[in-house]
Scaffold this active site. Structure first.
Site, PDB file in Angstrom:
ATOM      1  N   HIS A 132       0.799  -1.232   0.000  1.00 40.95           N
ATOM      2  CA  HIS A 132       0.000   0.000   0.000  1.00 40.95           C
ATOM      3  C   HIS A 132       0.830   1.281   0.000  1.00 40.95           C
ATOM      4  O   HIS A 132       0.294   2.343  -0.325  1.00 40.95           O
ATOM      5  CB  HIS A 132      -0.922   0.046   1.221  1.00 40.95           C
ATOM      6  CG  HIS A 132      -1.988  -1.001   1.219  1.00 40.95           C
ATOM      7  ND1 HIS A 132      -2.869  -1.162   0.173  1.00 40.95           N
ATOM      8  CD2 HIS A 132      -2.308  -1.950   2.141  1.00 40.95           C
ATOM      9  CE1 HIS A 132      -3.698  -2.169   0.467  1.00 40.95           C
ATOM     10  NE2 HIS A 132      -3.370  -2.664   1.642  1.00 40.95           N
TER      11      HIS A 132
HETATM   12 ZN   LIG Z   1      -4.330  -6.857   2.961  1.00 37.74          ZN
END
Ligand SMILES: [Zn+2]
Length: 382
Positions: A132
């Site tokens: 992320h």
């Molecule tokens: Zn995840």
């Protein structure tokens, strides 16, 4: 002694990547996977799986290959504080030494990538997969994006990369990081972004410029399990990879799609992960001359993360997989209980506790039709 067939990268100092006892992300469950994998691999065939354990933090120039200098300065400053500051909008706090801890995970990914490029054998980095983090910010428990840095390093070496992501969450940092790149085919299975962080990864997001048509997003509704993942995986992944002809495959192997995960609502079983692993390994042997990097990723139920990631290591090493009902070693179970303060699983696989699935053949046809029209690719009939 068998010649090595794969190499795993794990330093006990990966455990320094620690947001504290009340935060859901913990490298301790990856550490328990490593503990189990070491025991079982060595017992099955000594030497089949090699280990690299002395892993230093990556230097700044490596981090700068993906992250912006001002963001690195910000993390370095926060890392020196005794108090906690937030590195993103809310889920990713700093902790003392967070810069070095995150940079050490990056080094694991870089060394693993270099190994598989040089030796054409699978490289395994179960502590990594922090997909992320963006160039300019932390996100979703990810401070530095080790797996994006590895992908970028392969691209920098002039290679075509296939990035596969089976984490329950969309791998936004990697996909947007290479959205324009014609050298990165990105295929991402995840829980629908309308129902889960980070809220991205829709079939219409297919890349831009040179990258147009090379980003395939397969969102699944909450409650979907093997019956959704596996037929889609079999239809889409081999077809796209054979057309693209990658020179290295990178698999982000989050385990938060497992049934019973604390943060996501998918229902994959250990058998589904094993099929994905075997398929990807075979595709690497067919297409990339064996160049394959597998990282960990999310996963918030230690019982699932530890066993699934251990089994993945066995598969990558060409070792036979344990039977579902096979008992786990007593010493491993004692360490598990001491680590998490909860009872350890007794066997490799539990009987699943599944809810009714929302998935159907009609859902598969609808998603495949969307992908076909957006990507301009026809996928084989099931
Ligand atoms: Zn995840």
């Amino acid at each position: 002694m068998t010649p090595p067939r794969a190499k795993a990268f794990w330093s006990d100092r990966f455990l320094d990547y620690d947001f504290g006892p009340f935060h859901p992300f913990s490298e301790r469950s990856r550490g328990m996977a490593v503990n189990l994998l070491k025991r079982t691999a060595a017992e099955a065939e000594p030497g089949a799986l090699e280990w690299s354990e002395a892993i230093e933090p990556a230097e700044r120039s490596i981090l700068e290959s993906f992250h912006r200098a001002d963001y690195l300065d910000f993390v370095q400053q926060a890392s020196g504080l005794s108090r906690e500051v937030l590195l993103d909008a809310g889920d990713t706090p700093s902790f003392p030494g967070c810069y070095e801890a995150a940079a050490r995970l990056v080094r694991g990914a870089v060394e693993a990538l270099d190994y598989t490029l040089a030796h054409r054998r699978p490289a395994y980095h179960p502590g990594g997969g922090l997909h992320h983090a963006h160039a300019d910010r932390a996100s979703g428990f990810c401070i530095f994006n080790d797996v994006a840095i590895a992908v970028g390093r392969a691209v920098g070496a002039g290679l075509r990369v296939a990035y596969l992501d089976i984490d329950a969450h969309h791998g936004d940092g990697v996909m947007y990081g290479f959205f324009d790149s014609g050298r990165v085919l990105d295929i991402d299975f995840h829980q629908d972004g309308r129902t889960l962080f980070p809220g991205t990864g829709f079939p219409h997001e297919v890349g831009r410029g040179d990258g147009a048509g090379l980003k395939a997003n397969l969102p699944l509704p909450p409650g979907a399990g093997d019956e959704a993942l596996l037929p889609l995986f079999r239809r889409v992944v081999p077809a796209l990879l054979r057309r693209y002809r990658p020179e290295v495959i990178v698999l982000q192997h989050g385990v938060d799609g497992h049934w019973g995960d604390e943060l996501a609502q998918l229902q994959y079983s250990p058998a589904a992960y094993a099929e994905v692993d075997r398929t990807v390994l075979a595709l690497a042997q067919e297409l990339t001359g064996g160049r394959l990097l597998v990282t960990g990723g999310g996963g918030y139920r230690a019982e699932s993360v530890s066993r699934v990631l251990a089994r993945t290591g066995l598969i990558l090493s060409g070792l036979s997989e344990p039977d579902p009902g096979e008992s786990l070693p007593g010493e491993w179970r004692e360490t598990f209980t001491a680590t998490f303060g909860t009872g350890a699983p007794a066997t490799w696989t539990d009987p699943p506790r599944l809810e009714a699935t929302p998935w159907s053949d009609a859902e598969e046809r609808r998603l495949v039709a969307q992908l076909e029209s957006r990507l301009g690719d026809r996928f084989p009939a099931p």
